[in-house]
Design an enzyme around this catalytic site. Sequence first.
Site, PDB file in Angstrom:
ATOM      1  N   GLN A  10       0.832  -1.199   0.000  1.00 30.75           N
ATOM      2  CA  GLN A  10       0.000   0.000   0.000  1.00 30.75           C
ATOM      3  C   GLN A  10       0.869   1.252   0.000  1.00 30.75           C
ATOM      4  O   GLN A  10       1.902   1.310   0.661  1.00 30.75           O
ATOM      5  CB  GLN A  10      -0.919  -0.007   1.226  1.00 30.75           C
ATOM      6  CG  GLN A  10      -2.065   0.975   1.120  1.00 30.75           C
ATOM      7  CD  GLN A  10      -3.143   0.724   2.154  1.00 30.75           C
ATOM      8  OE1 GLN A  10      -3.248  -0.384   2.679  1.00 30.75           O
ATOM      9  NE2 GLN A  10      -3.945   1.725   2.449  1.00 30.75           N
ATOM     10  N   SER A  90       4.345  -6.185   2.923  1.00 28.33           N
ATOM     11  CA  SER A  90       3.056  -5.992   3.591  1.00 28.33           C
ATOM     12  C   SER A  90       1.924  -6.531   2.711  1.00 28.33           C
ATOM     13  O   SER A  90       1.856  -7.729   2.443  1.00 28.33           O
ATOM     14  CB  SER A  90       2.871  -4.511   3.945  1.00 28.33           C
ATOM     15  OG  SER A  90       1.730  -4.322   4.738  1.00 28.33           O
ATOM     16  N   LEU A  91       1.040  -5.667   2.216  1.00 28.13           N
ATOM     17  CA  LEU A  91      -0.024  -6.108   1.297  1.00 28.13           C
ATOM     18  C   LEU A  91       0.544  -6.927   0.145  1.00 28.13           C
ATOM     19  O   LEU A  91      -0.062  -7.912  -0.290  1.00 28.13           O
ATOM     20  CB  LEU A  91      -0.758  -4.877   0.756  1.00 28.13           C
ATOM     21  CG  LEU A  91      -1.645  -5.101  -0.476  1.00 28.13           C
ATOM     22  CD1 LEU A  91      -2.836  -5.965  -0.115  1.00 28.13           C
ATOM     23  CD2 LEU A  91      -2.074  -3.767  -1.067  1.00 28.13           C
ATOM     24  N   ARG A 115      -9.231  -8.003   4.213  1.00 30.60           N
ATOM     25  CA  ARG A 115      -8.121  -7.372   4.939  1.00 30.60           C
ATOM     26  C   ARG A 115      -8.224  -5.852   4.857  1.00 30.60           C
ATOM     27  O   ARG A 115      -8.112  -5.142   5.864  1.00 30.60           O
ATOM     28  CB  ARG A 115      -6.789  -7.856   4.331  1.00 30.60           C
ATOM     29  CG  ARG A 115      -5.517  -7.342   4.990  1.00 30.60           C
ATOM     30  CD  ARG A 115      -4.323  -7.862   4.192  1.00 30.60           C
ATOM     31  NE  ARG A 115      -3.023  -7.620   4.816  1.00 30.60           N
ATOM     32  CZ  ARG A 115      -2.279  -6.533   4.635  1.00 30.60           C
ATOM     33  NH1 ARG A 115      -2.736  -5.562   3.858  1.00 30.60           N
ATOM     34  NH2 ARG A 115      -1.100  -6.409   5.228  1.00 30.60           N
ATOM     35  N   HIS A 196       0.718  -2.561  11.088  1.00 27.55           N
ATOM     36  CA  HIS A 196       1.779  -3.328  11.745  1.00 27.55           C
ATOM     37  C   HIS A 196       2.070  -2.816  13.154  1.00 27.55           C
ATOM     38  O   HIS A 196       3.222  -2.766  13.587  1.00 27.55           O
ATOM     39  CB  HIS A 196       3.046  -3.352  10.872  1.00 27.55           C
ATOM     40  CG  HIS A 196       2.780  -3.806   9.478  1.00 27.55           C
ATOM     41  ND1 HIS A 196       2.472  -5.111   9.171  1.00 27.55           N
ATOM     42  CD2 HIS A 196       2.721  -3.117   8.299  1.00 27.55           C
ATOM     43  CE1 HIS A 196       2.247  -5.212   7.882  1.00 27.55           C
ATOM     44  NE2 HIS A 196       2.373  -4.022   7.330  1.00 27.55           N
ATOM     45  N   GLN A 245       1.174 -10.995  10.482  1.00 27.63           N
ATOM     46  CA  GLN A 245       1.774  -9.836   9.808  1.00 27.63           C
ATOM     47  C   GLN A 245       1.063  -8.526  10.146  1.00 27.63           C
ATOM     48  O   GLN A 245       1.683  -7.461  10.181  1.00 27.63           O
ATOM     49  CB  GLN A 245       1.740 -10.088   8.291  1.00 27.63           C
ATOM     50  CG  GLN A 245       2.501  -9.096   7.449  1.00 27.63           C
ATOM     51  CD  GLN A 245       1.711  -8.707   6.215  1.00 27.63           C
ATOM     52  OE1 GLN A 245       0.690  -8.030   6.298  1.00 27.63           O
ATOM     53  NE2 GLN A 245       2.191  -9.157   5.071  1.00 27.63           N
TER      54      GLN A 245
END
Length: 308
Positions: A10, A90-91, A115, A196, A245
């Site tokens: 992202q 991440s994503l 998500r 996170h 995560q």
Amino acid sequence: MALAFVFPGQGVQRVGMGKSLVKAFPELREFYAMADRLTGRPISKLCFDGPDDELTLTINAQPAIFTTCFVCWVLVAERGLQPKFVAGHSLGEWTAVAASGALEFEDALRLVAKRGELMHQAPVGSMAAILGASLAQVEKLCQAAAEKGVITVANYNAPDQIVISGEVTAVEYAVQIARQFGAVKAVPLKVSGAFHSPLMHAAKEQFRFYVEQTPFKAPEVPIVANVTGQPVTDGDALKRLLVEQLTSPVRWADCVRTMYEQGVRVFVELGPGRVLAGLVRRTVPDAVTFCVEDPKSLEETLNALDSM
């Protein structure tokens, strides 16, 4: 020469992403149409034409980026490129999961949409990139700023770039005092959530239910996990790490070092922008990087790899 495919997360979204790819390769339109159907939102329109403020919303940005990165992977995979590892930031780890064969596109997209929805609903927070300070210095910065609220290290992006995440007041204070802790610069990120960080705990617990209901296969290509920085080849372990995560730091620099130590010298970034290529080179300076985001960069990458 060993390759890795890496997928951005992202923040890389921009209006127009994927548009030239669909024009050049009309068969890719079906993936965007599926994103529209599964989310019930105009993901393809937001990708191709915007507006930017709607595309940037977490609930839209996550399925939009996932779909665009996936179609970039489809193009290189169809042309015979085979990586030794896949990884995503991440994503982007979800695109790596789909590219590895652990999940079909539709199942991965469904989970990415959920998500994004859950993270969008999480408490308001903030993030900032701290440039030029060591990990120990940034950890001390977070300890100092914790008097203002929840704050933690969120991303170990490169040796000279670490991202912090937490409550708005704490992150704003950390940005103000960052130079006292060795930072050259502190840059607030354009996000409305504390990704996170412990502020994502409720989202994580809700997301766990949806992930556990979805069958995963063992990946055909090892995925280097954000949470550990190590390869994963087991479907159940992958499910657990993808849930963890949400509240764990992204150990991107460790992921890059692991792939490099395992023989990877060429990193192909699949998706909009060149953020990961820059982070890779700052972590392992002799790495070779390519980026595929449109027909021109696809052709350039394929030609360069053919000549290596």
